[in-house]
Scaffold this active site. Structure first.
Site, PDB file in Angstrom:
ATOM      1  N   ILE A   6       0.826  -1.201   0.000  1.00  0.00           N
ATOM      2  CA  ILE A   6       0.000   0.000   0.000  1.00  0.00           C
ATOM      3  C   ILE A   6       0.864   1.256   0.000  1.00  0.00           C
ATOM      4  O   ILE A   6       0.645   2.174  -0.779  1.00  0.00           O
ATOM      5  CB  ILE A   6      -0.939   0.014   1.233  1.00  0.00           C
ATOM      6  CG1 ILE A   6      -1.881  -1.180   1.207  1.00  0.00           C
ATOM      7  CG2 ILE A   6      -1.716   1.314   1.301  1.00  0.00           C
ATOM      8  CD1 ILE A   6      -2.737  -1.299   2.459  1.00  0.00           C
ATOM      9  N   MET A  40      10.186   4.631   7.949  1.00  0.00           N
ATOM     10  CA  MET A  40      10.406   3.710   9.042  1.00  0.00           C
ATOM     11  C   MET A  40       9.840   2.314   8.766  1.00  0.00           C
ATOM     12  O   MET A  40      10.329   1.325   9.278  1.00  0.00           O
ATOM     13  CB  MET A  40       9.757   4.297  10.302  1.00  0.00           C
ATOM     14  CG  MET A  40       9.935   3.541  11.574  1.00  0.00           C
ATOM     15  SD  MET A  40       9.265   4.541  12.929  1.00  0.00           S
ATOM     16  CE  MET A  40       8.873   3.263  14.093  1.00  0.00           C
ATOM     17  N   THR A  83       7.014  -0.204   5.906  1.00  0.00           N
ATOM     18  CA  THR A  83       6.198  -0.361   4.699  1.00  0.00           C
ATOM     19  C   THR A  83       4.857  -0.944   5.115  1.00  0.00           C
ATOM     20  O   THR A  83       4.786  -1.806   5.996  1.00  0.00           O
ATOM     21  CB  THR A  83       6.887  -1.286   3.690  1.00  0.00           C
ATOM     22  OG1 THR A  83       8.159  -0.741   3.361  1.00  0.00           O
ATOM     23  CG2 THR A  83       6.060  -1.422   2.417  1.00  0.00           C
ATOM     24  N   ASP A 128       2.984  13.819  15.527  1.00  0.00           N
ATOM     25  CA  ASP A 128       3.296  13.838  14.097  1.00  0.00           C
ATOM     26  C   ASP A 128       2.025  14.057  13.281  1.00  0.00           C
ATOM     27  O   ASP A 128       1.796  13.388  12.278  1.00  0.00           O
ATOM     28  CB  ASP A 128       3.985  12.536  13.687  1.00  0.00           C
ATOM     29  CG  ASP A 128       4.608  12.650  12.295  1.00  0.00           C
ATOM     30  OD1 ASP A 128       4.702  11.623  11.603  1.00  0.00           O
ATOM     31  OD2 ASP A 128       4.994  13.763  11.885  1.00  0.00           O
TER      32      ASP A 128
END
Length: 638
Positions: free
Chosen positions: A24, A29, A31, A141
């Protein structure tokens, strides 16, 4: 050949349960893959940490932290985490699979959103984030890439990979985390984050949704970071006049540089957004609930840096919104016209993003927090900094708190972030900076304090004293903490204390006053009184105050006690024995002794031959000076 066909993970069975189907998205950091949970027969998204990070305990801890943080949340606006584990040397995280797009994709397609669309998205994001903040979790984040818009209309926050417990929000000494365009000033300068840091990121996102651009832009990440730390976010309406003032106020509130001036958490901001929505919908013509329009399917989105969900999506569209349908049609036509060159462009951008991510994530451009090495020996400080990848050089600095010869500070300062390989200056303490104190005696107290603080010295004690020759409010003398006289100035050091003695004027003159009047005068200037001795006085009337006597040695200060000496009148003296003496001799003796006379005035012309027969009081009897003595004479011819 597609990326999925070349990825060795495709087709792999993870932990005997999760069958990987396709990729996707890929980030710095980990997958993310589409997989099937064979046990529960459902599609899931599985995030697999990159192999080169598997041996890094810091990244593994952060990866596990995402699972723990997200698993603590059960909210319709937060991506659910189902499982976390390790298969051989591979760490993985299992999440719910949401077909759809990200907010970033939406902004790429439409540039900016309407105020109504912005409010709808912000309400969903704030609802999910409020649940996180209530659970003590700070996301750290937040950005459009981590806001997921599912094709069934749901809006969720994902990627809690940087989340931390709110009770642990201190600088870690690691590289600054989070996307630079959404970092709060405190994260940029001190590496410290709490719930209000998330609020700042949401304020930047809200500005971007309303204007189609970020408030701070630059060619280098550090340029953007500098603007976050030093500049004020402008109002969205300055870029887009269609933005109502209610949303301007929320953006400015959320992006205040001082965290104390922002909403304390997402719940407080959500309440304000809901109020703004009511105000805006009440002032405009009726409209239907805002529907977020998705982009058409585009090539290359599978390699987007923070993509979490499959970009093949659709968004609910209200049948009563023909203008939105028309807009979607035009967008699809534009995408088809872009053709194959758009695919190449996306690949190029992905390459640039990957290179940038490597440079700033683990390459020479990675940033590290400067540790606090103050009060350490210079050699020990240099070793600490070199172990973090810095070069060092030595400088000098004056310090009032660090002993001479130890590290006073560093440049950049402790807590700031700098690139590995950059030079950190170790400033060694030279002790306090020498200064020259001016003459202070004779200055007013305020002027003397200005002189002292202007030299970065410190005002120590201010001793108020009564002084008959120095006006009230004027400095009598000055001294250092160790007793050195600084009344006329002299050499001294920054940060050291200067003690002042200041006059409060003269003690009131109470001689001749009644005890009550004297007490009132002395009480008015802060002095206390007590009964003192009673004394004879030739000049002060009986029962009047002769003097006010201090009860202790040294200067008199406000609050001290004075004893009131009261007059008993003149002291008694013996009446001279003048019986048998001629009047001229007797008269002089009585007057010289301080008495007044009562006598037959006809005796004056015959003083030399008139003799004194007796006196009252009689000679030898004590009588007060100034009292009257009655004189009786013998007959002139007796």
């Amino acid at each position: 050949m597609t990326t999925s066909q070349t990825d060795p993970m495709i087709g792999r069975l993870i932990d005997g349960r999760y069958q990987v189907r396709s990729r996707i998205a890929r980030g710095g950091m980990a997958t993310v893959y589409l997989a099937t949970d064979l046990r529960l027969e459902r599609r899931v998204a599985i995030k697999v940490m990159h192999g080169h990070l598997a041996d890094d305990n810091t990244f593994k801890s952060r990866f596990v932290q995402e699972a723990r943080s997200a698993a603590r949340l059960a909210h319709p606006n937060v991506v659910n985490v189902f499982d976390q584990g390790q298969d051989s040397d591979m760490a993985y995280l299992v999440m719910e699979y949401l077909p759809g797009i990200t907010l970033r994709d939406l902004l790429k397609d439409y540039g900016k959103l309407t105020p109504e669309q912005t409010i709808d998205i912000m309400e969903a994001v704030l609802s999910g984030l409020a649940a996180a903040h209530k659970a003590g979790i700070v996301h750290r984040d937040l950005k459009p890439e981590n806001v997921l818009l599912a094709d069934d209309g749901r809006i969720k926050i994902g990627d809690f990979g940087l989340a931390r417990a709110a009770s642990a929000n201190t600088a870690t000494g690691q590289a600054l985390l989070g996307t630079i365009a959404y970092l709060s000033p405190e994260l940029v300068t001190r590496g410290v984050a709490d719930a209000r840091s998330d609020i700042y990121a949401l304020g930047i996102m809200m500005y971007e949704m309303l204007t189609g651009e970020q408030p701070f832009q630059g060619e280098q990440p550090m340029q953007i970071a500098y603007q976050h730390a030093n500049d004020t976010v402008p109002t969205p309406s300055s870029k887009n006049p269609a933005v109502p003032p209610e949303l301007d106020e929320i953006v400015l509130w959320a992006t205040a540089k001082d965290p104390d001036h922002r909403p304390k958490d997402a719940r407080e901001m959500l309440d304000r957004v809901i109020e703004a929505e009511k105000s805006i919908r009440g002032e405009t013509a009726p409209f239907q609930q805002t529907m977020v329009m998705p982009p058409a399917l585009g090539a290359g989105l599978g390699d987007a840096d923070t993509q979490i969900i499959n970009p093949a999506i659709r968004q609910q569209v209200a049948a009563s919104a023909p203008d939105n349908v028309s807009r979607l049609t035009r967008t699809a036509e534009k995408r088809r016209a872009k053709g194959w060159w758009l695919f190449i462009l996306v690949l190029l951008l992905a390459g640039v993003a990957g290179g940038t991510g490597w440079y700033f994530g683990s390459g020479p451009g990675s940033m590290v927090a400067i540790p606090d090495v103050s009060a350490k020996a210079p050699d020990a400080a240099a070793t600490t900094l070199k172990n973090l990848g810095f070069e060092t050089k030595q400088g000098a600095a004056y310090s009032t708190t660090i002993a001479k010869g130890l590290v006073a500070s560093t440049d950049p300062a402790a807590g700031a972030h700098a690139n590995r390989g950059s030079t950190v200056t170790i400033n060694v303490s030279q002790g306090p900076r020498p200064i020259q104190v001016p003459k202070l005696a004779g200055l007013s107290q305020d002027t003397a304090i200005e002189q002292i603080t202007g030299l970065k010295a410190v005002v120590g004690t201010v001793d108020k004293q009564f002084n008959a020759t120095v006006p009230s409010g004027t400095v009598i003398s000055a001294s250092s903490a160790d007793g050195k006289d600084l009344s006329n100035g002299g050499p001294y050091f920054e940060g050291m204390k200067v003690n002042l003695v200041v006059s409060v004027g003269a003690i009131p003159n109470v001689k001749g006053s009644s005890v009550n009047d004297a007490t009132a005068k002395l009480t008015a200037v802060g002095l206390h009184t007590t009964p003192g001795p009673q004394s004879y006085s030739d000049t002060v009337p009986k029962d009047a105050v002769i003097s006010a006597i201090p009860q202790k040695d040294g200067p008199v200060r406000p609050g001290d006690t004075l004893a009131l000496e009261v007059s008993r009148g003149p002291a008694p003296v013996p009446v001279p024995d003048v019986v048998g003496k001629t009047w001229d001799v007797a008269k002089k003796a009585l007057l010289d002794a301080g008495f007044k006379l009562n006598y037959d005035a006809t005796a004056d012309p015959f003083q030399a031959i008139v003799k004194v027969a007796k006196t009252d009081p009689a000679g030898g009897i004590d009588a007060p000076k100034g009292s009257t003595v009655t004189v009786t004479f013998q007959s002139l011819f007796g």
